[in-house]
Design a protein around this motif. Structure first.
Motif, mmCIF file in Angstrom:
data_model
loop_
_atom_site.group_PDB
_atom_site.id
_atom_site.type_symbol
_atom_site.label_atom_id
_atom_site.label_comp_id
_atom_site.label_asym_id
_atom_site.label_seq_id
_atom_site.Cartn_x
_atom_site.Cartn_y
_atom_site.Cartn_z
ATOM 1 N N ALA A 105 0.105 -3.278 -11.457
ATOM 2 C CA ALA A 105 -0.066 -3.777 -10.088
ATOM 3 C C ALA A 105 -0.546 -2.703 -9.136
ATOM 4 O O ALA A 105 -0.916 -3.004 -7.989
ATOM 5 C CB ALA A 105 1.253 -4.372 -9.579
ATOM 6 N N MET A 106 -0.589 -1.458 -9.574
ATOM 7 C CA MET A 106 -1.121 -0.408 -8.703
ATOM 8 C C MET A 106 -2.646 -0.436 -8.640
ATOM 9 O O MET A 106 -3.246 0.146 -7.733
ATOM 10 C CB MET A 106 -0.632 0.966 -9.183
ATOM 11 C CG MET A 106 -1.015 1.354 -10.581
ATOM 12 S SD MET A 106 -2.662 2.087 -10.748
ATOM 13 C CE MET A 106 -2.736 2.366 -12.528
ATOM 14 N N ALA A 146 0.824 -1.202 0.000
ATOM 15 C CA ALA A 146 0.000 0.000 0.000
ATOM 16 C C ALA A 146 0.862 1.257 0.000
ATOM 17 O O ALA A 146 0.611 2.213 -0.758
ATOM 18 C CB ALA A 146 -0.934 -0.007 1.210
ATOM 19 N N ASP A 147 1.899 1.291 0.824
ATOM 20 C CA ASP A 147 2.765 2.469 0.901
ATOM 21 C C ASP A 147 3.479 2.711 -0.432
ATOM 22 O O ASP A 147 3.572 3.845 -0.908
ATOM 23 C CB ASP A 147 3.798 2.290 2.021
ATOM 24 C CG ASP A 147 3.171 2.366 3.404
ATOM 25 O OD1 ASP A 147 2.024 2.852 3.513
ATOM 26 O OD2 ASP A 147 3.826 1.937 4.374
ATOM 27 N N TYR A 148 3.993 1.629 -1.012
ATOM 28 C CA TYR A 148 4.749 1.763 -2.271
ATOM 29 C C TYR A 148 3.834 2.232 -3.397
ATOM 30 O O TYR A 148 4.186 3.137 -4.165
ATOM 31 C CB TYR A 148 5.383 0.416 -2.618
ATOM 32 C CG TYR A 148 6.333 0.458 -3.793
ATOM 33 C CD1 TYR A 148 7.659 0.842 -3.632
ATOM 34 C CD2 TYR A 148 5.904 0.098 -5.071
ATOM 35 C CE1 TYR A 148 8.534 0.876 -4.719
ATOM 36 C CE2 TYR A 148 6.762 0.123 -6.155
ATOM 37 C CZ TYR A 148 8.082 0.514 -5.973
ATOM 38 O OH TYR A 148 8.944 0.547 -7.052
ATOM 39 N N MET A 149 2.654 1.617 -3.497
ATOM 40 C CA MET A 149 1.745 1.962 -4.591
ATOM 41 C C MET A 149 1.170 3.359 -4.430
ATOM 42 O O MET A 149 0.948 4.059 -5.418
ATOM 43 C CB MET A 149 0.622 0.928 -4.696
ATOM 44 C CG MET A 149 1.097 -0.441 -5.127
ATOM 45 S SD MET A 149 1.962 -0.379 -6.725
ATOM 46 C CE MET A 149 2.850 -1.940 -6.679
ATOM 47 N N GLN A 150 0.944 3.785 -3.197
ATOM 48 C CA GLN A 150 0.456 5.145 -2.996
ATOM 49 C C GLN A 150 1.517 6.154 -3.430
ATOM 50 O O GLN A 150 1.204 7.174 -4.052
ATOM 51 C CB GLN A 150 0.073 5.374 -1.542
ATOM 52 C CG GLN A 150 -0.629 6.711 -1.298
ATOM 53 C CD GLN A 150 -1.897 6.848 -2.134
ATOM 54 O OE1 GLN A 150 -2.762 5.984 -2.109
ATOM 55 N NE2 GLN A 150 -2.002 7.928 -2.891
ATOM 56 N N GLY A 151 2.775 5.856 -3.121
ATOM 57 C CA GLY A 151 3.857 6.721 -3.579
ATOM 58 C C GLY A 151 3.929 6.777 -5.094
ATOM 59 O O GLY A 151 4.130 7.848 -5.686
ATOM 60 N N PHE A 152 3.760 5.614 -5.727
ATOM 61 C CA PHE A 152 3.770 5.568 -7.193
ATOM 62 C C PHE A 152 2.624 6.394 -7.767
ATOM 63 O O PHE A 152 2.812 7.182 -8.702
ATOM 64 C CB PHE A 152 3.673 4.120 -7.670
ATOM 65 C CG PHE A 152 3.509 3.986 -9.162
ATOM 66 C CD1 PHE A 152 4.533 4.321 -10.020
ATOM 67 C CD2 PHE A 152 2.311 3.536 -9.695
ATOM 68 C CE1 PHE A 152 4.384 4.205 -11.401
ATOM 69 C CE2 PHE A 152 2.149 3.416 -11.068
ATOM 70 C CZ PHE A 152 3.187 3.747 -11.924
ATOM 71 N N LEU A 153 1.427 6.234 -7.204
ATOM 72 C CA LEU A 153 0.274 6.981 -7.702
ATOM 73 C C LEU A 153 0.459 8.474 -7.519
ATOM 74 O O LEU A 153 0.134 9.270 -8.410
ATOM 75 C CB LEU A 153 -0.999 6.509 -7.000
ATOM 76 C CG LEU A 153 -1.521 5.140 -7.437
ATOM 77 C CD1 LEU A 153 -2.614 4.669 -6.494
ATOM 78 C CD2 LEU A 153 -2.048 5.195 -8.867
#
Length: 500
Positions: free
Chosen positions: A209-210, A127-134
């Protein structure tokens, strides 16, 4: 003098968004649509009192769509009657295990922990990684042109945080998910979303994957059907002078000296314009409606190298009972390895499944008005990918038997009582999609969306071969889907404002 400043071919979300934005720029814009309704895959139809969505079944990444509405002087929430959907999914796995993903990330973590405690930490890391990506990608990646490698360099230069997420573009969907989740059941519960990118987990680009995380920012349904979004875009465009014509098929783009000068209709009528914007499949556009004789040899080779995206049958059902489901979307899943095996050893060999999986959209759960009377409901089954050409038979010959087989299978395995309560059943096959939408081979995302056919490798929004020609929709960056095709409309409108 030309008849119009801009002619847009196709009234999908990409065509309507760019048409409305260009009309707001003060241009005289005509949108031509071959069918009797707007929206393309994001459309709605009725049968015997039941209202069905043709393809798209919910709104995710609503922020991207809202940016377009803001450019038009309003907001998505103001123009479309949105219904919030919670949970995101209720997943039924192959072995019968159920896992619900509520909108709340913490509630989802608790549900994951009840099944696989060791993956709760992975969920939070994911969740943390994907939120950063978004946060880094949405306004950068999704609204930036990707016509050239220089555009890609500029994208990363303007959004340096994206460099941290380079592995997302070099890995597969499966590779990303396996990094965070160890339990095969948790992997299974988020495996099917790779098909949102049009490919199985082992081949789908890692940045897809996001999606399972982005949906926790909120998913919505358009009350009255998904056609509410294109209708709003059309209405806003008309406020700025946009003209939309239905049942008007374009047969070819008029090209002279490698410049688009308008279009010729199927009835022989010619309409001239300074610019042409295409919201149709790029292979169909370049090879049939423009013609190879107008393309440089390298462009001919390039456009022929693209593969059409996957096709998928859909079963539209009107039922006279309340189905035993938990929310708007029920995901009938398969383990990642089985999805890969299905792709390569069934789908790619022109065969179709006997054990079905996919998404059950209970749209009348979110909007009871879609059914003709109380106690009746609407279900749309987006099934596993189906090949355009079936080995040993045809879709038309197979359709009736397949409909009965799907109903029987779903009733016994996942939706008890379904077969006995069906009042309306219509199966749309890849061939039917081709007939209805003129989408070659029923391709729902136009062209394949793997790493070799994405971003700067996708057909450019500003044509490199034909002056005055621009592309929107699933064929160009950032690809297929409602928010992404609307994003393509914003990209093209910006490019036209810059260069024209």
């Amino acid at each position: 003098m030309t008849d119009y400043d801009v002619i847009v071919i196709g009234a999908g979300c990409g065509g309507l968004s760019v048409g409305a934005l260009l009309a707001k720029q003060g241009r005289k814009v005509l949108v031509l649509e071959q069918s009797d309704r707007i929206g393309g895959c994001c459309s709605t139809f009725q049968k015997e009192g039941y209202t069905f969505d043709l393809g798209a079944s919910l709104i995710e990444d609503a922020e991207v769509i809202d940016w377009c509405f803001q450019r038009l002087g309003t907001t998505l929430d103001r123009e479309v009657d949105l219904v919030s959907c919670d949970p995101v999914y209720d997943v039924i796995m192959k072995d019968g295990t159920r896992l619900k993903y509520p909108l709340s990330a913490e509630a989802s973590a608790r549900n994951i922990g009840a099944l696989a405690p060791e993956d709760v930490k992975g969920w939070h890391a994911y969740a943390d990684y994907m939120q950063g990506f978004l946060d880094a990608a949405l306004k950068g990646f999704f609204l930036a042109p990707a016509n050239t490698q220089g555009d890609l360099v500029n994208l990363f230069a303007k959004t340096p945080k994206l460099l941290k997420y380079g592995p997302m573009f070099a890995s597969s969907y499966q590779g990303v998910m396996e990094k965070y989740f160890q339990d095969t059941r948790i992997r299974e519960s988020i495996a099917f979303q790779s098909f949102y990118g049009g490919l199985p987990p082992d081949s789908c680009p890692g940045y897809i994957a996001m999606i399972p995380w982005s949906e926790h920012a909120g998913i919505y349904y358009s009350k009255g059907g998904m056609i509410g979004i294109p209708r709003a875009l059309e209405r806003l465009g008309q406020n700025f002078g946009l003209t939309v014509r239905l049942k008007t098929r374009v047969s070819r783009v008029i090209v002279r000296n490698r410049r688009a000068l308008g279009v010729a209709l199927a009835d022989g009528t010619e309409i001239t314009s300074d610019l042409v914007v295409s919201d149709i499949n790029a292979k169909l556009l370049y090879l049939k409606m423009i013609g190879e004789e107008h393309l440089p040899w390298l462009a001919r080779v390039g456009i022929k190298s693209y593969e059409y995206s996957m096709a998928t049958p859909m079963l539209y059902l009107g039922v006279d009972y309340t189905p035993p489901l938990e929310g708007h979307h029920t995901l009938i899943s398969r383990p990642m390895d089985e999805l890969n095996d299905y792709w390569w050893n069934v789908y790619k060999k022109d065969r179709y499944a006997e054990e079905h999986f996919g998404i059950v959209s209970w749209t009348s759960h979110s909007d009871p008005g879609l059914a003709p009377q109380e106690g009746h409901h609407v279900l749309v089954l987006t099934l596993e990918p189906g090949p355009y050409r079936l080995h040993g038979t045809t879709w038309d010959d197979f359709k009736a038997a397949l409909t009965e087989q799907i109903l029987d299978y779903m009733s016994k395995r996942y939706i008890p009582g379904l077969a006995e309560h069906v009042r309306v059943a219509e199966l749309s096959t890849p061939v039917d999609f081709e007939r209805r939408l003129l989408s070659p081979e029923g391709a729902i995302y136009a062209l394949r969306q793997d790493l070799t056919s994405g971003v700067t490798f996708r057909p450019a929004a500003k044509s490199k071969s034909i002056a005055g020609l621009y592309l929107v929709g699933a064929s160009t960056h950032p690809g297929g889907g409602v928010p992404t095709t609307i994003a393509s409309g914003m990209i093209a409108a910006d490019l036209i404002q810059r260069y024209e």
